[in-house]
Scaffold this motif. Structure first.
Motif, PDB file in Angstrom:
ATOM      1  N   ASN A 177      42.959  34.550  34.943  1.00  0.00           N
ATOM      2  CA  ASN A 177      43.263  34.452  36.367  1.00  0.00           C
ATOM      3  C   ASN A 177      42.260  35.250  37.198  1.00  0.00           C
ATOM      4  N   ARG A 178      41.839  36.397  36.700  1.00  0.00           N
ATOM      5  CA  ARG A 178      40.844  37.201  37.413  1.00  0.00           C
ATOM      6  C   ARG A 178      39.511  36.458  37.476  1.00  0.00           C
ATOM      7  N   LEU A 179      39.164  35.748  36.397  1.00  0.00           N
ATOM      8  CA  LEU A 179      37.936  34.960  36.411  1.00  0.00           C
ATOM      9  C   LEU A 179      38.012  33.868  37.467  1.00  0.00           C
ATOM     10  N   GLU A 180      39.124  33.160  37.550  1.00  0.00           N
ATOM     11  CA  GLU A 180      39.271  32.094  38.540  1.00  0.00           C
ATOM     12  C   GLU A 180      39.114  32.636  39.962  1.00  0.00           C
ATOM     13  N   ASN A 181      39.665  33.815  40.204  1.00  0.00           N
ATOM     14  CA  ASN A 181      39.502  34.438  41.519  1.00  0.00           C
ATOM     15  C   ASN A 181      38.071  34.886  41.763  1.00  0.00           C
ATOM     16  N   GLU A 182      37.399  35.342  40.728  1.00  0.00           N
ATOM     17  CA  GLU A 182      36.001  35.774  40.842  1.00  0.00           C
ATOM     18  C   GLU A 182      35.093  34.596  41.184  1.00  0.00           C
ATOM     19  N   VAL A 183      35.317  33.458  40.523  1.00  0.00           N
ATOM     20  CA  VAL A 183      34.535  32.262  40.819  1.00  0.00           C
ATOM     21  C   VAL A 183      34.774  31.825  42.260  1.00  0.00           C
TER      22      VAL A 183
END
Length: 303
Positions: A177-183
């Protein structure tokens, strides 16, 4: 690469990519993505993936195409979903889960439909259904996440099981989920044009792991984006992230660390579901080794 060479896989690859029996059907489900090529950079789907066992789906809802998925009937999961990122408007819509009628009936409606109770046996045999997840320890993990889609209809369209893989909660609500927000943040801050995203699943090297003896569980999740038009004056710390960027996330906290090392400082509840950021070339190398296919995700490496 010739078609003949593309079909010369190792025994291990054939084990992972067992074909389904029968003919490809007509309509939005077809032998290629001809109806929805605009979701791929340069209108070119990933190169190097055999068509054996895989079903291209132009994901259609309310008479519009919203993204594309490459689905495996026997594994009952997608290998990947491809989409154009657009920040979400409004709250997350109610999750009304859908299926793909044409996987069950070749002359059915080309649009995804909400599940009905009882579920038709042809639907059960052709794809994953809600019952597969209800008694499992896995969440329904989006490859194309709702937060990366703009309109209400775009977001509703992501709630189809042909866009879903079994994902551990520690990954789904934690590092992934943190990756999706980072992208999403990278897109908003530095991308001047379209951002093309492909997110997929990576099977276990040891062979199929399944829930309900039906739906294949991925050992890893992976994602990559292509932003061909971006800010010319990128900060030094951000330059490695453009025009392409990629990542692999663990979906099994007990897997080895040859692909994604474990961060021992991570919170105990999500430790082992780490995500490793990397270049597009590194991801393609990992996929080539794991799937025994020379995969190229973006035409011309997004140049």
């Amino acid at each position: 690469m010739s078609q003949r060479k593309m079909l010369q896989f190792t025994t291990g690859a054939l084990f992972l990519l067992l074909p389904w029996f029968g003919q490809l059907v007509i309509g939005e489900i077809s032998e290629d993505f001809s109806q929805c090529l605009h979701f791929f950079y340069n209108k070119t789907p990933p190169n190097g993936i055999s068509a054996a066992g895989y079903q291209p789906i132009c994901q259609r809802y309310k008479n519009q195409y919203h993204f594309a998925s490459l689905y495996h009937r026997q594994h009952r999961t997608p290998l990947y979903s491809a989409y154009i990122l657009s920040p979400a408007e409004g709250k997350r819509p109610k999750a009304i889960w859908k299926y793909e009628p044409q996987l069950a009936f070749s002359r059915a409606s080309p649009e995804m439909k909400p599940f009905h109770i009882p579920v038709d046996q042809n639907v059960i045999e052709s794809q994953a259904v809600l019952q597969d997840y209800s008694n499992s320890t896995f969440t329904r993990g989006h490859l194309n996440p709702s937060m990366h889609q703009k309109t209400k209809e775009d977001r509703q369209a992501t709630f189809t099981l042909t866009n879903i893989v079994p994902q551990r909660a520690g990954s789904n609500s934690g590092p992934w989920n943190r990756l999706e927000n980072e992208v999403l943040k990278n897109f908003k801050t530095f991308c001047n044009g379209l951002m093309y995203v492909i997110t997929g699943a990576m099977p276990y090297k040891s062979g199929p792991h399944q829930i309900n003896n039906r739906v294949s569980v991925p050992e890893y999740m992976w994602s990559a984006y292509c932003c061909p038009s971006y800010n010319a004056s990128l900060p030094e710390s951000v330059r490695p992230f453009f025009p392409t960027y990629a990542a692999v996330g663990r979906n099994d906290r007990n897997s080895g660390e040859e692909i994604v090392p474990v961060n021992v400082k991570e919170n105990a509840s999500v430790r082992g579901y780490d995500v490793r950021r990397m270049s597009l070339e590194t991801l393609e190398g990992i996929l080539a080794q794991r799937l025994a296919m020379p995969i190229s995700l973006f035409h011309g490496q997004c140049q």
